[in-house]
Design an enzyme around this catalytic site. Structure first.
Site, short mmCIF file in Angstrom:
data_model
loop_
_atom_site.label_atom_id
_atom_site.label_comp_id
_atom_site.label_asym_id
_atom_site.label_seq_id
_atom_site.Cartn_x
_atom_site.Cartn_y
_atom_site.Cartn_z
N GLU A 175 -6.64 24.24 8.24
CA GLU A 175 -7.50 23.41 9.07
C GLU A 175 -8.95 23.92 8.99
O GLU A 175 -9.27 24.94 9.62
CB GLU A 175 -7.06 23.48 10.53
CG GLU A 175 -5.67 23.00 10.78
CD GLU A 175 -5.48 22.65 12.25
OE1 GLU A 175 -5.41 21.46 12.56
OE2 GLU A 175 -5.44 23.57 13.08
N HIS A 190 -3.98 29.18 15.65
CA HIS A 190 -4.87 28.02 15.73
C HIS A 190 -6.29 28.50 16.00
O HIS A 190 -6.50 29.47 16.75
CB HIS A 190 -4.40 27.07 16.85
CG HIS A 190 -5.12 25.77 16.79
ND1 HIS A 190 -6.37 25.61 17.31
CD2 HIS A 190 -4.78 24.58 16.23
CE1 HIS A 190 -6.78 24.37 17.08
NE2 HIS A 190 -5.83 23.71 16.42
P1 PGA Z 1 -8.09 17.32 15.40
O1 PGA Z 1 -7.44 18.74 15.70
O2 PGA Z 1 -7.05 16.48 14.74
O3 PGA Z 1 -8.50 16.81 16.74
O4 PGA Z 1 -9.25 17.57 14.49
C1 PGA Z 1 -6.57 19.35 14.81
C2 PGA Z 1 -6.16 20.67 15.39
O5 PGA Z 1 -6.97 21.32 16.06
O6 PGA Z 1 -5.03 21.11 15.20
#
Ligand code: PGA
Length: 255
Positions: free
Chosen positions: A167, A97
Site C-alpha cells: 500500500e 498497516h
Molecule cells: P483506502 O485505504 O482504500 O481508503 O486508500 C486503504 C488502507 O488504508 O488499507
C-alpha cells in the site's frame, strides 16, 4: 492450483454503531455470494468482531482483526490480544498497516505481532508501503527494510504462502484520481517478490500473495485488476459504500 483471490475490507474506525456494522456486513454477504474465485475478508473494529461472526455468511466471507497486541496477556490497559480476537472468531489480522506504523509501530513490534499471530493460528496480512515515491528509487530500500525488519527471524515455514499487502502510503485515503497506476503496481508487486526471493529464497517468494491497497475505488479497480499483477485488494474507504460490491465483482476477474 491457483490460489483464490482475496479482497480485504479494512473498515478502520468505522462505522459508529453495531446496527450500521451489521448492515454493511449484510451487503458484503450478498455481494460475496455471486463470487466464484474470490474470498472476502472483513476487518471491522474489535467490538464488532464477535457480533458479526454470529451472523450467517457464505463460505467465502471471513472476519479478521485490524490489530493485535505484542503481548499475549497481562497488564496492558487498552490492548487486545491475538488469543482474544481468535477466540471470538477472527481468522486473520492486519499487521503493519501504515496508520499503525505512524503511531510508532516499528519493525520489532511488527515481528512480535507476526509471531504471535502464527502462534495462535491467526493468518497475518503483512502491510508495507513507502511514504513517497522518489525518482532516485529510495522507496525500494524502504520496502526492503520493512520486509527485513519485520520478517527476518521468523520461522521460514510461516512465510510460505504469506499474504503481503502493498500500500503506497501517499495514496491511502485518496480518490482514484490520485491512485497509483496499474503499471507501477505491476512493477512493485514484482519488486516485492524479488525482495522476498533475495532474503528468503525462490520458493517462499513464489508462494507469497501480493495484494494492492490505497485509493482503490470502483473507477480504477478494473485496470488495477487487469494490469496490476496482484492476488487481491485491500480496500479502505470504498469498503464502506455500496460500490464495494462492484469492486468485489471486478476482483473476481483476477486471473
Ligand atoms: P483506502 O485505504 O482504500 O481508503 O486508500 C486503504 C488502507 O488504508 O488499507
Amino acid at each position: 492450483m491457483k490460489k483464490r483471490n482475496l479482497v480485504v475490507a479494512n473498515w478502520k474506525m468505522n462505522p459508529g454503531t453495531l446496527e450500521e456494522a451489521k448492515k454493511l456486513f449484510n451487503s458484503v454477504r450478498t455481494a460475496a455470494k455471486g463470487l466464484k474465485n474470490t474470498d472476502v475478508l472483513v476487518c471491522p473494529p474489535h467490538p464488532f468482531i464477535f457480533p458479526l461472526t454470529k451472523l450467517d455468511r457464505p463460505k467465502n466471507v471471513f472476519i479478521g482483526a485490524q490489530n493485535i497486541a505484542t503481548e499475549t496477556k497481562g497488564a496492558f490497559t487498552g490492548e487486545v490480544s491475538a488469543i482474544q480476537v481468535k477466540n471470538v472468531g477472527a481468522q486473520y489480522v492486519l499487521v503493519g498497516h501504515s496508520e499503525r506504523r505512524t503511531i510508532g509501530e516499528t519493525g520489532d513490534t511488527l515481528r512480535k505481532k507476526m509471531q504471535i499471530a502464527f502462534d495462535v493460528g491467526l493468518i497475518p496480512i503483512f502491510c508495507i508501503g513507502e511514504k513517497e515515491r522518489d525518482k532516485e528509487g529510495n522507496y525500494l530500500t524502504v520496502l526492503k527494510n520493512q520486509i527485513k525488519e519485520a520478517l527476518v527471524g521468523l520461522h521460514k515455514k510461516h512465510l510460505v504462502g504469506l499474504i503481503i499487502a502493498y500500500e503506497p502510503v501517499w495514496a491511502i485515503g485518496k480518490s482514484y484520481k490520485e491512485a497509483m497506476g496499474p503499471t507501477d503496481i505491476h512493477e512493485t508487486t514484482l519488486v516485492v517478490k524479488k525482495i522476498m526471493g533475495e532474503i528468503f529464497g525462490h520458493d517462499i517468494a513464489t508462494s507469497c500473495r501480493v495484494l494492492y491497497g490505497a485509493a482503490v475505488e470502483a473507477e480504477n479497480v478494473s485496470n488495477i485488476i487487469k494490469f496490476g499483477n496482484i492476488s487481491g485488494l485491500l480496500v479502505g474507504h470504498a469498503s464502506l459504500i455500496s460500490e464495494f460490491s462492484d469492486i468485489l465483482r471486478e476482483a473476481d476477474k483476477i486471473k
